[in-house]
Design an enzyme around this catalytic site. Structure first.
Site, PDB file in Angstrom:
ATOM      1  N   ASP A  51     -21.324  19.098  19.501  1.00 55.36           N
ATOM      2  CA  ASP A  51     -20.132  19.673  20.402  1.00 55.36           C
ATOM      3  C   ASP A  51     -19.209  18.693  21.002  1.00 55.36           C
ATOM      4  O   ASP A  51     -19.316  17.696  20.443  1.00 55.36           O
ATOM      5  CB  ASP A  51     -20.886  20.238  21.770  1.00 55.36           C
ATOM      6  N   HIS A 102     -15.116  23.218  19.553  1.00 53.34           N
ATOM      7  CA  HIS A 102     -16.259  22.302  20.191  1.00 53.34           C
ATOM      8  C   HIS A 102     -16.613  21.092  19.149  1.00 53.34           C
ATOM      9  O   HIS A 102     -17.641  20.817  19.047  1.00 53.34           O
ATOM     10  CB  HIS A 102     -17.715  23.298  20.172  1.00 53.34           C
ATOM     11  N   GLU A 147     -15.440  29.987  21.729  1.00 55.00           N
ATOM     12  CA  GLU A 147     -14.409  29.205  22.571  1.00 55.00           C
ATOM     13  C   GLU A 147     -13.587  28.428  21.518  1.00 55.00           C
ATOM     14  O   GLU A 147     -13.557  27.138  22.131  1.00 55.00           O
ATOM     15  CB  GLU A 147     -15.354  28.695  23.294  1.00 55.00           C
TER      16      GLU A 147
HETATM   17  C1  TNX Z   1     -20.473  29.002  27.229  1.00 48.29           C
HETATM   18  S1  TNX Z   1     -22.014  30.394  25.105  1.00 48.29           S
HETATM   19  C2  TNX Z   1     -20.398  28.214  25.865  1.00 48.29           C
HETATM   20  C3  TNX Z   1     -21.171  26.769  25.938  1.00 48.29           C
HETATM   21  C4  TNX Z   1     -21.602  26.429  27.487  1.00 48.29           C
HETATM   22  C5  TNX Z   1     -21.978  27.508  28.175  1.00 48.29           C
HETATM   23  C6  TNX Z   1     -22.121  27.080  29.765  1.00 48.29           C
HETATM   24  C7  TNX Z   1     -21.069  30.030  24.141  1.00 48.29           C
HETATM   25  C8  TNX Z   1     -21.236  30.154  22.943  1.00 48.29           C
HETATM   26  N1  TNX Z   1     -20.481  28.624  24.634  1.00 48.29           N
HETATM   27  O1  TNX Z   1     -20.352  25.938  25.320  1.00 48.29           O
HETATM   28  O2  TNX Z   1     -22.355  25.334  27.442  1.00 48.29           O
HETATM   29  O3  TNX Z   1     -20.938  28.705  28.311  1.00 48.29           O
HETATM   30  O4  TNX Z   1     -22.911  28.096  30.527  1.00 48.29           O
END
Ligand code: TNX
Length: 516
Positions: free
Chosen positions: A175, A251, A314
């Site tokens: 990440d 990420h 994301e």
């Molecule tokens: C969303 S779930 C994310 C993570 C974070 C999390 C915190 C996902 C695929 N991405 O990067 O750690 O929320 O709740």
């Protein structure tokens, strides 16, 4: 009474008269192919004085047999305990391992301790159990990127999952805040990418602390290839598959800090020290795609899992909007915009996984931008992505943040809890989650492989806190994914007994003053 506290609850279970008592003469026979289940039983008896030596079938007190039946649930088993003998019959060795875990839960709680008393009677009540899980993907996701967890803890976590008959450990290995997997071809990924200068203090939205304040304590660590092999092998001895995740193309700040040519700008980046997705994402050049392919080639040599998670969540498109190479890609491919570019990128990466004979898994954002063929979808932004993907013919794992994100508080009074991400997800809410969305037509239900809980570790710094956030909520997930019959009152009664086992195992579980 141990029989009334089995977790997950077996599908059918009847008490028979008497007990089976283990002693130094108790011997085990396993047919070829079932030996790993006998080895597991010996491992789980390591703290007893009993070695459970192998014996020919006629001379054995415990027999483990396989009954080949292509029509049956491959994880099904029967466990027949009489005062004279224990008989396990399963379709596959995984089913036989489940039988062994059930047999262990029939023992007194003290058998779960590393140092059981010398005078403990290792005995199990006589039973006839016929059992099989309803979902094949019974998973736990552990984020070892935000906070590194030592390899020794992963071995323990695997054991704890296996004792609840989970099938899958999904490791979120990379990440923005750290790259945790040694990759021979790109040594800087761990030399540089596994370490960050500090960590955000307190909650990211907490105005009192002030978003942006950091400690200056370097944090990091990574798994060597040898450690990964040990974890994967150990997991296999427990019937657990370890699914690796390399999260792309967002990420990825830690990788870009290690190899700046992966990024979109000239700016030198460091490994992120704060929370929230970074806007620094991979560029879309051929060189970067070759990097992704190289990394995945090493990943598949380390992880035998059929599924390889390639992320896709994301991913900010801000840098691509002002990047000449990204814009050139968009016109050359005739794509509509940066979102389509995201779909294109992940589809290329998915092709690398397929070329290795594996199946790509992606987070559900990809449903909106074009799902790669053969991709399995992990639905985290609620259930909608999973429903759409199932209708399109993709296999789906339900991981909605509303019900499976264990970085949320377990109590409505956060002031009594260690700092967490926010929200409330108590035991009853976890138990109440039904991983088959009501709006999904039954003809697609076979696409729903199961569910998993997620331990995102922004606010979870230590193995002991991972245990606190996992248990006992993991017990609820285990029960829901195993047995279709659900009754919260019954679960809580069983859990009250099961806590004795968790104590024996030394788990730092969250205890509720009022479990019933
Ligand atoms: C969303 S779930 C994310 C993570 C974070 C999390 C915190 C996902 C695929 N991405 O990067 O750690 O929320 O709740």
């Amino acid at each position: 009474m141990t029989l009334n506290s089995l977790i997950p609850a077996p599908v059918s279970c009847s008490r028979l008269p008497g007990e089976f008592v283990f002693d130094e003469h108790t011997a085990v026979h396993a047919v070829p192919g079932a030996e790993p289940a006998a080895d597991l039983l010996r491992d789980l008896f390591a703290s007893s004085r009993y070695r459970l030596p192998p014996a020919p079938e006629g001379a054995a007190d415990i027999t483990i047999r396989l009954h080949i039946d292509p029509g049956a649930n491959p994880e099904s088993y029967s466990l027949h305990v009489t005062p004279e003998r224990v008989r396990i019959v399963a379709v596959t060795v995984r089913g036989a391992m489940h039988a062994v875990q059930t047999l262990r839960q029939l023992l007194p709680d003290a058998a779960f301790r590393p140092d059981p008393p010398d005078d403990l009677r290792w005995q199990a009540p006589c039973v006839l159990i016929n059992d099989a899980p309803r979902s094949s993907w019974r998973g736990a996701m552990l984020d070892v990127a935000r906070h590194f967890m030592p390899a020794g803890f992963l071995l323990r976590f695997v054991d704890l999952l296996a004792s609840h008959k989970f099938s899958t450990l999904h490791l979120h290995l990379t990440d923005d805040q750290g790259w945790r997997l040694e990759i021979a071809k790109y040594p800087l990924l761990t030399e540089t990418g596994a370490w960050r200068a500090g960590t955000m203090i307190g909650h990211k939205d907490d105005q009192r602390v002030g978003h942006g304040r950091h400690d200056e304590v370097p944090h990091g660590g990574y798994y060597t290839a040898a450690q990964i092999r040990e974890i994967v092998t150990h997991a296999a001895t427990r019937g657990i598959t370890v699914v690796p995740e390399i999260d792309m193309p967002g990420h990825m700040q830690a990788a870009i800090a290690a190899y700046p040519w992966l990024g979109n700008t000239e700016r030198r980046l460091s490994v992120a020290t704060g929370w929230g997705p970074s806007e620094h994402v991979l560029n879309v050049t051929d060189r970067t795609l070759a990097f992704c392919r190289d990394v995945l080639e090493e990943v598949v040599t380390l992880f035998p899992s059929r599924c390889v998670h390639i992320g896709g969540d994301e991913c900010s498109t801000a840098e691509w909007r002002s990047s000449a190479p990204a814009q050139a890609r968009i016109s050359e491919l005739g794509l509509s915009d940066e979102n389509a570019l995201r779909g294109w990128f992940i589809s290329r990466v998915a092709e690398f996984v397929v070329a290795q004979g594996r199946r790509p898994v992606v987070w559900d954002e990809m449903v909106d931008v074009g799902l790669p063929d053969e991709a399995m979808v992990m639905s985290w932004r609620g259930e909608r992505g999973g429903v759409t993907a199932a209708r399109l013919g993709h296999d789906v794992i339900m991981a909605p943040s509303t019900h499976t994100y264990f970085d949320q508080y377990q109590s409505s009074d956060p002031s009594t809890e260690p700092l967490a991400a926010g929200g409330l997800l108590d035991l009853a809410a976890v138990y109440g989650y039904e991983p088959i969305p009501i709006e999904l037509e039954p003809r697609y239900h076979h696409r729903l492989l199961g569910s998993q809980f997620q331990i995102w570790t922004e606010y979870i710094r230590t193995p002991s806190q991972v245990e606190y956030m996992s248990f006992p909520r993991a017990c609820a997930v285990a029960d829901v994914l195993w047995n279709p019959r659900h009754d919260l009152g019954d679960f809580k009664r069983r859990l009250a007994g099961h806590l004795g086992r968790l104590r024996g195992l030394g788990i730092n579980y969250r205890s509720d003053d009022d479990p019933a």
